[in-house]
Design a protein around this motif. Structure first.
Motif, short mmCIF file in Angstrom:
data_model
loop_
_atom_site.label_atom_id
_atom_site.label_comp_id
_atom_site.label_asym_id
_atom_site.label_seq_id
_atom_site.Cartn_x
_atom_site.Cartn_y
_atom_site.Cartn_z
N GLY A 108 0.60 -1.43 0.05
CA GLY A 108 0.10 0.14 0.05
C GLY A 108 0.69 1.06 0.10
O GLY A 108 0.36 2.32 -0.01
N ARG A 109 2.47 1.38 -0.11
CA ARG A 109 3.75 2.24 0.12
C ARG A 109 3.84 2.65 -1.40
O ARG A 109 4.21 3.92 -1.33
CB ARG A 109 3.98 2.51 1.34
N TYR A 110 2.38 1.94 -2.59
CA TYR A 110 3.65 2.43 -3.38
C TYR A 110 2.72 2.57 -4.50
O TYR A 110 1.76 1.55 -4.84
CB TYR A 110 4.48 0.76 -3.98
N SER A 111 2.69 3.93 -5.27
CA SER A 111 1.54 3.68 -6.02
C SER A 111 1.76 3.81 -7.41
O SER A 111 0.83 2.60 -8.03
CB SER A 111 1.34 4.83 -6.64
N GLY A 112 3.02 2.25 -8.08
CA GLY A 112 3.18 2.02 -9.50
C GLY A 112 2.27 0.46 -9.07
O GLY A 112 1.80 0.23 -8.28
N LYS A 113 2.47 -0.12 -10.24
CA LYS A 113 2.88 -1.55 -10.67
C LYS A 113 2.72 -2.27 -9.41
O LYS A 113 3.88 -2.77 -9.02
CB LYS A 113 2.19 -1.63 -12.49
N THR A 114 1.28 -3.35 -8.35
CA THR A 114 2.29 -4.84 -7.93
C THR A 114 1.68 -5.52 -8.52
O THR A 114 0.77 -5.78 -8.37
CB THR A 114 2.62 -4.04 -6.71
N SER A 115 2.13 -6.92 -7.88
CA SER A 115 2.19 -8.14 -7.98
C SER A 115 0.63 -8.11 -6.85
O SER A 115 1.26 -7.09 -5.86
CB SER A 115 3.03 -9.14 -7.97
N PRO A 116 0.27 -9.40 -6.88
CA PRO A 116 -0.85 -9.71 -5.74
C PRO A 116 0.37 -10.03 -4.81
O PRO A 116 0.94 -10.64 -5.06
CB PRO A 116 -1.28 -11.06 -5.74
N VAL A 117 0.50 -10.11 -3.46
CA VAL A 117 1.11 -10.96 -2.44
C VAL A 117 0.52 -12.51 -2.49
O VAL A 117 -0.44 -12.47 -2.93
CB VAL A 117 0.84 -10.94 -0.73
N HIS A 118 1.05 -13.16 -3.45
CA HIS A 118 1.31 -14.55 -3.25
C HIS A 118 2.52 -16.09 -2.92
O HIS A 118 3.47 -15.23 -2.72
CB HIS A 118 0.79 -14.96 -5.19
N HIS A 119 2.35 -16.45 -3.15
CA HIS A 119 2.38 -17.93 -2.48
C HIS A 119 2.62 -18.64 -3.64
O HIS A 119 2.47 -19.25 -4.22
CB HIS A 119 1.84 -18.53 -1.48
N PHE A 120 4.66 -18.80 -3.80
CA PHE A 120 5.16 -19.38 -4.95
C PHE A 120 5.38 -20.98 -4.83
O PHE A 120 5.67 -21.15 -3.37
CB PHE A 120 6.08 -19.12 -5.68
#
Length: 335
Positions: free
Chosen positions: A164-176
């Protein structure tokens, strides 16, 4: 379990970890076979649910959906379809071969013709042995799995806050499921030019400049859990930047550098949550700064991008800070 980050000694739960890792790979390969392609392979990882891990809805025909949920509190697998079908079995007292057989039987019973392209472990020591023949990995300690789930959930919340501290494109939080880590990636809009020898999986995963953050549970090469971050492609000077806290370090890996803060080092601090967030921020500024990203432009305080709302939030925070200061001064004067 009330401790934010409970003790998680790698050697103590490794047999269970190794079995669970292969369970997740079986489920993950079903997801890979039955989900539409997403940019940067975002269709491949698993996601957290309220009780464990989920594939989220998938479909073979674009109409009838199904989902696999791993309940890590009651320790069972639930395979469900949107038309009411259900297949469930316990995760305890079974080998990887047994798990694979039970899931395969469930898919067939519900009329789900899923074909796993390569039903063998990915990048594990027994990569040449089919899941259906693995009777070696059969250890499942419910308490250890629930502890793993607790840690996974806490780190997930921490990464969501950091996202939430970044306004650019981010991935979901995910489990590889292939590497058994939880991750979040920040992207810039710069396209990365890969050489012809780069494999297609890597080309898609790193088609843009990224700074990635995550947590892994340890492996034979690095037998301890740790928080990490890396920048790809790594610009010169990244590893010259300081990391916080002092216990964090730059670790050379495959010709580049990984920022590492061990789980136990974070646990030992007075405020582990703030420590990890500070570590991620220092690693981000090291990589993004060296790459020439506009760190200020991408900044997103408290998940707010609207400048009017952001200014109002800053004003309110300043008011609260001043009120707390005045109260402290008044209390000191009174006593």
């Amino acid at each position: 379990m009330t401790e934010l980050f409970p003790a998680l000694p790698y050697a103590e739960w490794r047999p269970t970890r190794d079995t669970l890792h292969r369970f997740l790979q079986v489920v993950g390969k079903v997801r890979l076979a039955a989900s539409p392609r997403r940019n940067h392979w975002w269709n491949v990882p698993l996601h957290l649910s309220g009780r464990g891990l989920t594939t989220r809805p998938m479909s073979l025909d674009g109409a009838r959906a199904f989902c696999i949920d791993l309940d890590l509190l009651d320790h069972r697998l639930d395979l469900t379809t949107t038309d009411g079908g259900r297949w469930s079995f316990p995760l305890t007292d079974r080998s990887v071969a047994g798990f694979h057989a039970d899931l395969t039987a469930g898919l067939a019973a519900l009329g789900l013709d899923v074909v796993i392209a390569d039903p063998r472990p990915f990048d594990l020591p027994d990569r040449d042995r089919p899941f259906a023949q693995d009777s070696e990995h059969a250890t499942y300690d419910p308490a250890a799995v629930t502890r793993y789930w607790h840690v996974l959930g806490q780190v997930n919340l921490l990464l969501e806050e950091f996202a939430g501290r970044y306004s650019g494109k981010t991935s979901p939080v995910h489990h590889f499921w292939h590497t058994f880590d939880l991750a979040l990636t920040r992207f810039s809009d710069r396209v990365v030019e890969h050489g012809e020898a780069t494999d297609p999986v890597t080309r898609e995963a790193y088609s843009r400049e990224v700074v990635s953050f995550g947590f892994w549970f340890g492996d034979p090469a690095t037998p301890e859990p740790a928080f990490y971050s890396y920048t790809a492609p790594e610009p010169a000077g990244t590893a010259d930047a300081p990391l916080h806290p002092a216990a964090a370090r730059w670790q050379e890996q495959n010709g580049s550098h990984l920022a590492v803060l061990t789980y136990d080092a974070a646990r030992a601090t007075a405020d582990p949550r703030a420590t990890v967030l500070g570590f991620y921020e220092s690693a981000y500024r090291a990589g993004a700064g060296a790459a020439g990203w506009s760190v200020g432009e991408y900044s997103c305080r408290g998940g707010v991008t609207d400048p009017v709302l952001a200014a109002a939030r800053r004003t309110e925070q300043e008011r609260i800070t001043q009120a707390e200061h005045d109260l402290a001064v008044a209390s000191d004067w009174h006593f």
